[in-house]
Scaffold this active site. Structure first.
Site, short mmCIF file in Angstrom:
data_model
loop_
_atom_site.label_atom_id
_atom_site.label_comp_id
_atom_site.label_asym_id
_atom_site.label_seq_id
_atom_site.Cartn_x
_atom_site.Cartn_y
_atom_site.Cartn_z
N GLY A 120 0.84 -1.19 0.00
CA GLY A 120 0.00 0.00 0.00
C GLY A 120 0.87 1.24 0.00
O GLY A 120 2.02 1.21 0.46
N GLN A 139 2.84 10.00 1.35
CA GLN A 139 4.14 9.33 1.47
C GLN A 139 5.11 9.72 0.36
O GLN A 139 6.31 9.49 0.45
CB GLN A 139 3.97 7.80 1.48
N HIS A 161 -2.62 7.47 6.92
CA HIS A 161 -1.62 8.35 6.30
C HIS A 161 -2.25 9.67 5.85
O HIS A 161 -1.60 10.71 5.85
CB HIS A 161 -0.99 7.68 5.08
N HIS A 185 -4.66 1.40 7.78
CA HIS A 185 -3.27 1.88 7.82
C HIS A 185 -3.08 2.97 6.75
O HIS A 185 -2.53 4.04 7.04
CB HIS A 185 -2.33 0.69 7.57
N GLU A 186 -3.54 2.69 5.53
CA GLU A 186 -3.35 3.67 4.45
C GLU A 186 -4.19 4.92 4.68
O GLU A 186 -3.74 6.03 4.43
CB GLU A 186 -3.69 3.04 3.09
N CYS A 230 5.70 -0.33 7.09
CA CYS A 230 5.33 0.82 6.28
C CYS A 230 6.56 1.25 5.47
O CYS A 230 7.67 1.26 6.00
CB CYS A 230 4.89 1.95 7.21
N LEU A 231 6.33 1.61 4.22
CA LEU A 231 7.45 2.04 3.38
C LEU A 231 8.09 3.31 3.92
O LEU A 231 9.25 3.60 3.61
CB LEU A 231 6.99 2.25 1.93
NI NI Z 1 2.30 3.04 5.61
#
Ligand code: NI
Length: 171
Positions: free
Chosen positions: A46, A51, A140, A136-137, A94-95
């Site tokens: 995701g 991000q 953000h 989670h997304e 998470c990235l």
């Molecule tokens: Ni994330």
């Protein structure tokens, strides 16, 4: 399409709330294409627009397993309509928090309304891992990271390690 650099915590841009998309146009679809390309390249399951430093309420996901066909999924202006009282715990990563993972408890079922790539309104009822990924997304978009759901002690330890890793990479 283009790969976009992924911001890494602690970065103030990851803590900002993103603005709703007024019109789903070609510029938004180009952003979506870049998000998918960047997410698959990483690789991750995701990625949300903030991000990559774009403060818009857009996210992409693909939680297909390696041996499954890809299931690209995009959400614009997602809103949670309902969440279950029962929670599920998954280990999240998470990235924007590379190399760190932690168990996070979230409602295990959510119903979400969103706009698709064509600007059509849709609803999804998600459960299990998909429900966790969605939340989670969506976090953000409000400047919340999964490490904001764990103890301050553990969060600060992870943030210190990320700062240290960045310094070492810059040397
Ligand atoms: Ni994330």
């Amino acid at each position: 399409m283009a790969l976009r650099p992924i911001l890494v915590a602690p970065d103030p841009r990851l803590k900002a709330a993103s603005a709703p998309v007024a019109t789903v146009d070609d510029a938004i679809r180009a952003l979506i294409d870049d998000l998918f390309e960047t997410m698959y390249d990483a690789p991750g399951v995701g990625l949300a627009a903030p991000q990559v430093g774009v403060c818009k309420r857009v996210l992409v996901m693909d939680i297909a397993e390696k041996d499954e066909e890809s299931k690209p999924f995009v959400m614009i202006n997602p809103e949670i309509l309902d969440r279950s009282d029962s929670e599920a715990v998954y280990e999240e990563g998470c990235l924007s928090v590379p190399g760190h993972y932690a168990d996070v408890a979230r409602p295990d079922r959510v119903r979400v309304r969103y706009l698709d790539r064509e600007g059509e309104e849709r609803e999804i009822a998600a459960e299990g891992f998909l429900a966790t990924c969605l939340q989670h997304e969506m976090d953000h978009l409000d400047g919340v990271l999964f490490i904001d759901h764990i103890s301050a002690l553990k969060r600060n330890m992870i943030l210190r390690k990320l700062v240290k890793a960045r310094k070492q990479a810059a040397e």
